[in-house]
Scaffold this active site. Structure first.
Site, PDB file in Angstrom:
ATOM      1  N   ASP A  77       0.949  -0.992  -0.022  1.00 16.54           N
ATOM      2  CA  ASP A  77      -0.092  -0.001  -0.060  1.00 16.54           C
ATOM      3  C   ASP A  77       0.821   1.546  -0.185  1.00 16.54           C
ATOM      4  OD1 ASP A  77      -2.496  -1.878   0.259  1.00 16.54           O
ATOM      5  OD2 ASP A  77      -2.180  -1.601   2.079  1.00 16.54           O
TER       6      ASP A  77
ATOM      7  N   ARG B 296      -0.905   1.790  16.208  1.00 15.58           N
ATOM      8  CA  ARG B 296      -1.967   2.445  16.050  1.00 15.58           C
ATOM      9  C   ARG B 296      -1.732   4.535  16.524  1.00 15.58           C
ATOM     10  NH1 ARG B 296       0.397   0.066  12.153  1.00 15.58           N
ATOM     11  NH2 ARG B 296      -1.066  -1.183  10.709  1.00 15.58           N
TER      12      ARG B 296
ATOM     13  N   ASP C 246      -7.782   0.389  10.534  1.00 13.01           N
ATOM     14  CA  ASP C 246      -6.553   1.486  11.303  1.00 13.01           C
ATOM     15  C   ASP C 246      -6.821   2.836  10.884  1.00 13.01           C
ATOM     16  OD1 ASP C 246      -4.883  -0.747  12.350  1.00 13.01           O
ATOM     17  OD2 ASP C 246      -3.791  -1.372  10.542  1.00 13.01           O
TER      18      ASP C 246
ATOM     19  N   SER D 282      -1.794  -9.849   3.571  1.00 17.63           N
ATOM     20  CA  SER D 282      -1.996  -8.237   4.048  1.00 17.63           C
ATOM     21  C   SER D 282      -1.360  -8.675   5.630  1.00 17.63           C
ATOM     22  CB  SER D 282      -3.552  -7.903   4.006  1.00 17.63           C
ATOM     23  OG  SER D 282      -3.154  -6.577   4.900  1.00 17.63           O
TER      24      SER D 282
END
Length: 405
Positions: free
Chosen positions: A16, A96, A125, A177
């Site tokens: 990504d 995060r 996320d 992923s």
């Protein structure tokens, strides 16, 4: 878009974020891209990252050392609360808020006009990153390419990367992923999108932090963990900081097939998602802490903490780490840990964590009181207790029988 001159990008070097750099330059009038990678313990994933980021079009790369901040400020306080989200030990969610806070710090230092991330519009996320960014830079523009571009799949991402000469470490067949940090590794996508499919634990290259239980040694491994006021301080008698304890337990747990979790969880965005998680050290640490609390925390406090742990886990999972209510719950958790001091011995065997003993100088366990042998406890005391405890039931029965006076 012309006012966007400088963008700070949350950069991992994965699929990504690798293609986001050229995409931003194409669609935002060629802004300067400053890549920021948060070192949260992903180790080998950071190798060659600067060269790749600059070759792809970034002007520079910051690598922020966030491991101890993540462990000390987020992971251990969450463990003290016993926070789990649908049995998930919150690996991605733990990292995060710390990464996002670091992004804001770099964005302010560099005078950036925007912060960009590679989170999809389907996942959790995006919410976690953006809530933290809003907390520390409410005026900052946020760019989320997955919510803007025409790319619709990982295959199309790979097509874009190939067309723009972006180097990738994955192929179409192995493009799970993944998210990795010191605490965990997650796997999503490909065959895992079908809940009827069995994870390929024994397939070489699937598991990265350990082995499947079937491949674990036939001989058990014993480990002892010491805690002081709920904080892990030593493994097998060796004092070390919390992040090193997790590293040590990752090694021991990984070798013994510990900490594998296959669940279909409820995302914030309303859909169900199937993920396979590796959390070898975390699973051991949570279990050891739970075992020690069994003998050091009173019933009412323990039960209240178990109830609040669900709310706490929801806050972490839902990206609300930097909120007053989370801080208040953390204060409660810390207060409950005043006497959670002692040592726990565990047996690790083929994916199982077996309790092998627990001691504490602050134990509430009394062998003299609970023993089946002769003790100082007066068993006749139970008669009056049961009469009072059962009085409401007695009154109900007398009413139903028409005998209540």
């Amino acid at each position: 878009m012309s006012e966007i001159k400088k963008v700070v990008l949350a950069y991992s070097g994965g699929l990504d974020t690798s293609i986001i750099i050229p995409w931003l330059k194409e669609h935002y009038n060629n802004p300067e891209i400053i890549a920021v990678a948060g070192d949260v313990g992903q180790n080998d994933e950071l190798e060659g990252l600067e060269e790749k980021a600059i070759k792809t079009g970034a002007s520079k790369l910051y690598v922020l050392d966030l491991v101890d901040e993540m462990v000390d400020d987020v992971i251990i306080p969450s463990m003290m609360m016993g926070a789990k989200y649908e049995d998930y030990l919150l690996g991605t969610a733990f990292a995060r808020p710390i990464i996002a806070k670091g992004l804001v710090e770099i964005a302010k230092k560099e005078g950036a006009d925007a912060i960009a991330h590679g989170c999809t519009g389907k996942g959790n996320d995006q919410i976690r990153f953006e809530l933290a960014i809003k907390r520390f830079a409410p005026e900052m523009k946020i760019i989320a390419p997955w919510r803007e571009w025409d790319i619709k799949s990982r295959n199309e991402e790979i097509d874009y990367a190939e067309a723009h000469n972006v180097p990738l470490k994955i192929s179409r067949e192995t493009s799970y992923s993944k998210d990795k940090n010191l605490w965990h590794l997650s796997h999503e996508g490909l065959d895992l999108e079908d809940p009827a499919s069995e994870p390929q634990y024994d397939k070489p290259g699937f598991l990265e932090m350990g082995v499947s239980p079937a491949m674990a040694p036939d001989e058990a491994t014993y480990v002892t963990i010491d805690f002081e006021k709920g904080w892990p301080v030593a493994v097998d008698g060796e004092k070390m900081k919390a992040s090193d304890i997790i590293r040590k337990l990752n090694d021991l747990g990984g070798k013994n097939g510990i900490g594998l979790l296959d669940i279909v969880e409820n995302r914030m965005t309303g859909m169900k998602d199937r993920g396979v998680y590796e959390t070898p050290g975390g699973a051991i640490l949570y279990r050891a802490h739970e075992v020690l609390e069994m003998i050091t925390i009173d019933k009412d406090t323990k039960h209240m903490k178990q109830k609040l742990a669900v709310d706490f886990a929801d806050l972490v999972y839902n990206g609300k780490w930097f909120t007053p209510v989370r801080e208040a719950l953390s204060a409660f958790a810390a207060e409950t840990q005043k006497y959670v001091t002692g040592q726990v011995k565990l047996k690790l065997y083929k994916g199982n964590i077996i309790t092998s003993g627990v001691t504490s100088p602050d134990t509430l366990y009394s062998e003299d009181i609970v023993t089946f042998q002769e003790s100082d406890y007066n068993q006749n005391d139970a008669t009056g207790f049961i009469n009072l405890w059962g009085l409401p039931d007695t009154i109900l029965a007398l009413r139903d029988q028409g005998k209540l006076k």
